[in-house]
Design an enzyme around this catalytic site. Sequence first.
Site, PDB file in Angstrom:
ATOM      1  N   LYS A 140      33.584 -43.725  32.544  1.00 38.38           N
ATOM      2  CA  LYS A 140      32.580 -44.280  31.433  1.00 38.38           C
ATOM      3  C   LYS A 140      32.490 -46.029  31.142  1.00 38.38           C
ATOM      4  CE  LYS A 140      30.278 -40.249  30.630  1.00 38.38           C
ATOM      5  NZ  LYS A 140      28.839 -40.010  30.818  1.00 38.38           N
ATOM      6  N   SER A 190      38.012 -37.618  36.819  1.00 33.33           N
ATOM      7  CA  SER A 190      36.987 -38.846  36.220  1.00 33.33           C
ATOM      8  C   SER A 190      37.391 -39.206  34.939  1.00 33.33           C
ATOM      9  CB  SER A 190      35.696 -37.962  35.919  1.00 33.33           C
ATOM     10  OG  SER A 190      35.845 -36.656  35.186  1.00 33.33           O
TER      11      SER A 190
END
Lengths: 322, 322
Positions: free
Chosen positions: A55, A306
Amino acid sequence: MTLVLPTYRDVAAAAGRLAGVAHETPVLTCESVNAATGATVFFKAENFQRTGSFKFRGAYNALAQLTPAQRQQGVITYSSGNHAQALAAAGRRLGVAVTVVMPQDAPAVKRAATEAYGAEVIPYDRATVRREVLGETLAAGRGLTLIPPYDHPWVIAGQGTAGRELCQQVADLDFVLVCCGGGGLLSGIALAVRALQPRCQVIGVEPAVADDATRSFYSGVLQQVENPDTLADGARSTCLGDYTFPLICQQVDGMVTVSETAILDAVMFLWTRLKVVVEPTGVLGAAALLTGQVAAAGRRVGVILSGGNADLPALARRLNGG
Amino acid sequence: MTLVLPTYRDVAAAAGRLAGVAHETPVLTCESVNAATGATVFFKAENFQRTGSFKFRGAYNALAQLTPAQRQQGVITYSSGNHAQALAAAGRRLGVAVTVVMPQDAPAVKRAATEAYGAEVIPYDRATVRREVLGETLAAGRGLTLIPPYDHPWVIAGQGTAGRELCQQVADLDFVLVCCGGGGLLSGIALAVRALQPRCQVIGVEPAVADDATRSFYSGVLQQVENPDTLADGARSTCLGDYTFPLICQQVDGMVTVSETAILDAVMFLWTRLKVVVEPTGVLGAAALLTGQVAAAGRRVGVILSGGNADLPALARRLNGG
């Protein structure tokens, strides 16, 4: 209003902004994974990214493109998760004030982490308030720029730099498996892989109980899911967005789903074999691989890990049958 | 009998044997660790080594030096832990049959992992049998070469290659913090660091409840500890060995100890911040750093993360106060 979808040029431009700022995360390999799958598997370890997830890429890429006046005024977002921490950290680096709208029942540790990066947290009651509405109202009232967690071209382009890096680190991939929540990471990576390794298929992976993007992809009509009960908290978003839905339909080759058991098993497998901490959302691609959702034998497979911001006490309780 | 202690030449020769066989493990850095300690910290991630710990280095280096006749006959060791798996894996690569003497109450997962690498496991009753005696008896009776877990010059030299690599990866270290059980890793790394970065201090770290090496180092007289109740199962060995005791006295600059609480806190810290799985023995160096056992502020500090074969369900129970 006609949306202008981001392209690979935006991903490449984002990579320029992130150079020397985001980590170029390592690609991990593991003989026992290769033996178990018959594939040659390359794990892209975004759990080692700044703030513990991919992110940071999208958040920084967005803030880096604000006008001086927008930077001065500050930004706002809604997120109780990795985007909140990422935007807060990017804001601190760039001197941009960050406000985060967060459910009042969000884990204290997540609020503390976001505040530790210098952001202001505004709690709200999930039962009575829609976060998007509150975020937009506050943005308008305070003159803040809204940086949503996934449905924004700058955010998508930033996330795509993880796929660009992977394509530069590993040649001749046959598949890339990418987790999908709101679809920012999946969209961005698909843009990069299409451009750099067009023969490689990009497959999105969702929890079976939160399969809105899979249904949307195969039906061509946006589908929703309400408060799905999945370990993968990053995949609980209601639906794809105005940008991510068309991008995924155009750029992605397939979508698959995995069970909650497969998610927990994959967390444990990566823990015990790769010795890395990956959060449940972050193992979706690995879970699809390990449960045979794609025909991987003999192929070169990229798997995005991720993020690593796991709620360890909660996982520990699950491990012990709690 | 006069023992000939290994030297840095043996470490360098081991590195030649291990080139292309052992992983050159990465060095990890973390801004929040640097911020918390005021130091610049370099974690040498031997948890990513083959079989999940540095032990593969020494095991392979030992087997690679056997005569053809010895290889043909096979080897034996006693270990319920990382050395067993490492020797089994090294034996499989080199076509050497490996027998492991293991307590009959060793965790089933450890026995299974060792057998999965093709080794024969011989269980024994810890209450009535001393493993060293059983190992030596079986070695003599079956014509096997005994490769002990730490007190052997080939094993020590192999472990030292982790320190050699670190010195090549990171210049100008002020300290290196190394966990100490039987002292094979600490001895080997000290040999390498003395040769390659003589200004750098090598500090051994033990659990406070298993501080035999610390007491031995400071008293100059070999001390023992019996069945210490420490989370760090790799540091439960009774005492330093014939090789490792003099090497540690000669080559190491200091020894410190850490509490069980510090060990568990460091496991969690590395889990949550570095996103890496390190077993309790493997965090001893990190625990010493994080609890301020060395004056690290302003210094460049290497920390060996020695292994990642954590008993996750057991740790999970501890996390939940069990």
